[in-house]
Design a protein around this motif. Structure first.
Motif, PDB file in Angstrom:
ATOM      1  N   ASN A 134       0.947  -1.350  -0.527  1.00  0.00           N
ATOM      2  CA  ASN A 134      -0.051   0.039  -0.062  1.00  0.00           C
ATOM      3  C   ASN A 134       0.957   1.233  -0.058  1.00  0.00           C
ATOM      4  OD1 ASN A 134      -3.200  -0.356   0.597  1.00  0.00           O
ATOM      5  ND2 ASN A 134      -2.385  -2.151   1.602  1.00  0.00           N
ATOM      6  N   GLN A 161       2.790   1.267  -4.161  1.00  0.00           N
ATOM      7  CA  GLN A 161       0.961   1.276  -5.160  1.00  0.00           C
ATOM      8  C   GLN A 161       1.905   3.126  -4.711  1.00  0.00           C
ATOM      9  OE1 GLN A 161      -2.182   0.662  -5.187  1.00  0.00           O
ATOM     10  NE2 GLN A 161      -2.558   2.060  -2.962  1.00  0.00           N
ATOM     11  N   ASP A 162       2.650   4.013  -3.862  1.00  0.00           N
ATOM     12  CA  ASP A 162       2.025   5.552  -3.858  1.00  0.00           C
ATOM     13  C   ASP A 162       3.332   5.854  -4.724  1.00  0.00           C
ATOM     14  OD1 ASP A 162      -1.048   6.317  -3.448  1.00  0.00           O
ATOM     15  OD2 ASP A 162      -0.205   5.629  -1.722  1.00  0.00           O
ATOM     16  N   THR A 165       4.007   4.705  -9.484  1.00  0.00           N
ATOM     17  CA  THR A 165       2.319   6.569  -9.409  1.00  0.00           C
ATOM     18  C   THR A 165       3.965   7.747  -9.605  1.00  0.00           C
ATOM     19  OG1 THR A 165       1.242   5.785  -7.942  1.00  0.00           O
ATOM     20  CG2 THR A 165       1.291   7.548  -8.202  1.00  0.00           C
ATOM     21  N   HIS A 216      -1.924   6.676 -12.050  1.00  0.00           N
ATOM     22  CA  HIS A 216      -1.752   5.167 -10.986  1.00  0.00           C
ATOM     23  C   HIS A 216      -1.179   4.213 -12.221  1.00  0.00           C
ATOM     24  CE1 HIS A 216      -2.760   7.501  -7.646  1.00  0.00           C
ATOM     25  NE2 HIS A 216      -4.120   8.594  -9.006  1.00  0.00           N
ATOM     26  N   ASP A 227      -2.323   0.300  -9.371  1.00  0.00           N
ATOM     27  CA  ASP A 227      -2.928   0.096  -8.655  1.00  0.00           C
ATOM     28  C   ASP A 227      -3.429  -1.522  -8.181  1.00  0.00           C
ATOM     29  OD1 ASP A 227      -3.743   2.012  -8.371  1.00  0.00           O
ATOM     30  OD2 ASP A 227      -5.403   2.636 -10.468  1.00  0.00           O
ATOM     31  N   PHE A 228      -2.603  -2.087  -9.169  1.00  0.00           N
ATOM     32  CA  PHE A 228      -2.795  -3.630  -9.295  1.00  0.00           C
ATOM     33  C   PHE A 228      -1.738  -4.934  -7.706  1.00  0.00           C
ATOM     34  CE2 PHE A 228       0.668  -2.887 -11.489  1.00  0.00           C
ATOM     35  CZ  PHE A 228       2.098  -4.285 -10.929  1.00  0.00           C
ATOM     36  N   VAL A 256      -2.165  -4.232  -4.708  1.00  0.00           N
ATOM     37  CA  VAL A 256      -2.564  -4.311  -3.696  1.00  0.00           C
ATOM     38  C   VAL A 256      -3.112  -6.530  -4.092  1.00  0.00           C
ATOM     39  CG1 VAL A 256      -4.596  -4.336  -2.001  1.00  0.00           C
ATOM     40  CG2 VAL A 256      -2.870  -2.732  -2.734  1.00  0.00           C
ATOM     41  N   LYS A 257      -3.863  -6.676  -5.207  1.00  0.00           N
ATOM     42  CA  LYS A 257      -4.292  -7.810  -5.453  1.00  0.00           C
ATOM     43  C   LYS A 257      -3.578  -8.852  -5.580  1.00  0.00           C
ATOM     44  CE  LYS A 257      -8.723  -6.105  -7.684  1.00  0.00           C
ATOM     45  NZ  LYS A 257      -9.132  -6.186  -8.901  1.00  0.00           N
TER      46      LYS A 257
END
Length: 475
Positions: A48, A51-52, A57, A215, A218-219, A221-222
């Motif tokens: 998490n 991803q930023d 990103t 972004h 986003d993938f 986390v999954k």
């Protein structure tokens, strides 16, 4: 020519990935479930945060100049046209208010006064309408300064017709004043709208800064969730595989150790047999040579027994190494000529008895054990005794197991001057443990009235044997 092919590269990559998988799976198995849960939570938190951050990103900033704005300018609304006199008369009142507007007309010797009045807060609409007929000094009304007022002076000699005309002129003046006020309000509102539009267009012409956020994480986390779930499955399944491999390795190691022990025991038995048989063979040949001169018939019989003994005992070691067991009839085929030869040597000092039912000749029995017990009974029990004694070989079924007993009436176990060290019995016990485990046993006890009795007990199993075996057992 020395460059690896595509298939070789793929093999190396697959081997590397497989090694990494085994290392990771081994680490998962080594940690506890509590640590695994902490590891999964830390993984989700890290993803998490990641991803930023670049490269997942990033932000792209740009400045938009007025030349890049292609929005068409809105035309200014035209000023409303002035209405005609007829339209003004037909139109509705141009001035509206949420409160009633009252005009008071006063006629006196000074002239005509038309003044707007507003009702006080405590006066109702009917009261305000009634107050319009009263004088201007009434306490319930007051002059409204926001509305226009008209004052017309009349001459002293004015007539009533002139007064009416003056009132009409005053009414017309009031209407013109109201229309002028409404026109002024519309004009000021139009100018304010035009000014606001002009300010908006000026703001659009100023350079603007635009930021775009891209972004791509986003993938993550999954992906982290499915990775943690797959790790849990690997931890469960790979642990079972490792345990199975460990058990298989332990079983293989145990089997190899037992096989090695068995080979050692067989080697010991072969060495002992190699030490016993030459002495027995030399003694037997010497006895045959002596009997040829003194008693040729007995020498011939002894020679036949020796031939039968050699014929039955020669394949013993080879078959024992191949299968580990033989049938009881083959063992008796070795014991019978051996005892007949010893009878010739010991004469009346040795008596024998063999009690083995015909149905037990096909029973499985380890090789050379019975022969070893018979040799020990004669060498350490009957031969040192001056008067000799009886040697008995017996086989029976006891509680579903085969029990073979060798008993003698000699001096007894350990009492002879030629007493052994017990290595033969130890080797027999070790061989039985390797072949049958706890299902077999060796029992040593005192025989009555004297001597020793040794019983070997093994699981009863029947073996099929051919006519040669029967023939050998009947010799």
């Amino acid at each position: 020519m020395n460059q690896p092919t595509l298939y070789q590269r793929w093999q190396r990559l697959s081997a590397a990935v497989l090694r990494v998988f085994h290392v990771y799976a081994g680490w998962l198995v080594s940690i506890s479930w509590k640590r695994f849960v902490v590891y999964a939570i830390a993984l989700m938190i890290g993803v998490n945060i990641l991803q930023d951050l670049p490269p997942f990103t990033w932000r792209i900033s740009s400045t938009i100049t007025p030349d890049e704005v292609f929005e068409p300018a809105e035309p200014e609304p035209p000023a409303p046209p002035a209405p005609s006199a007829e339209a003004r008369r037909a139109a509705k009142p141009l001035l509206k208010s949420d409160k009633p507007i009252h005009y008071e007309i006063t006629i006196d010797e000074n002239g005509v006064k038309v003044q707007p009045r507003k009702a006080k807060s405590g006066a109702s609409a009917p009261d305000a309408a009634a107050s319009s007929a009263e004088s201007a000094d009434d306490d319930n009304t007051e002059v409204d300064p926001d509305l226009p007022s008209i004052s017309i002076k009349l001459p002293k000699e004015a007539k009533s017709a002139e007064v009416k005309r003056a009132i009409e002129e005053a009414k017309s003046g009031i209407e013109q004043a109201l229309e002028a006020a409404a026109e002024a309000a519309k004009t000021s509102a139009h100018e304010a709208a035009v000014e606001a539009r002009r300010a908006a267009r000026e703001a659009q012409r100023q350079p603007r800064r635009h930021t775009t956020v891209v972004h791509l994480g986003d993938f993550l986390v999954k992906l982290a969730f499915f990775f943690a779930l797959g790790s849990a499955l690997i931890k469960v399944t790979y642990k079972g595989r490792l345990q199975a491999e460990v058990k298989a390795a332990q079983a293989t190691e145990t089997a190899e150790a037992e096989s090695l022990k068995r080979q050692v025991v067989e080697a010991r038995m072969a060495a002992m047999q190699a030490q016993v048989e030459p002495h027995f063979l030399f003694n037997t040949l010497a006895s045959i040579d002596h009997l040829i001169e003194t008693d040729p018939p007995r020498a011939s019989q002894m020679q036949k027994n020796l031939i039968a003994l050699l014929r039955a005992s020669m394949p013993t070691m080879r078959e024992a190494n191949a299968s580990g067991v033989r049938d009881l009839g083959r063992e008796l085929a070795v014991i019978k000529p051996y005892l007949e030869i010893l009878k010739v040597r010991m004469e009346e000092r040795l008596m024998t008895s063999i009690d083995v039912p015909e149905g037990l000749l096909s029973a499985e029995f380890p090789p050379m054990m019975m022969q070893s017990l018979v040799e020990n009974a004669i060498k350490h029990g009957l031969e040192p005794k001056a008067e000799g004694g009886m040697l008995t070989v017996k086989a029976e079924i006891n509680h579903g197991k085969l029990a073979v007993t060798v008993a003698d009436t000699g001096l007894g176990f350990g009492r002879a001057a030629t007493g052994g060290t017990g290595v033969g019995l130890a080797n027999i016990r070790e061989r039985l443990m390797l072949l049958y485990g706890a299902k077999a046993s060796v029992t040593v006890s005192e025989n009555q009235p004297s001597g020793t009795k040794v019983t070997i007990t093994v699981p009863y199993r029947s073996r099929g044997h051919d006519s040669d075996d029967k023939q050998g057992a009947s010799i």
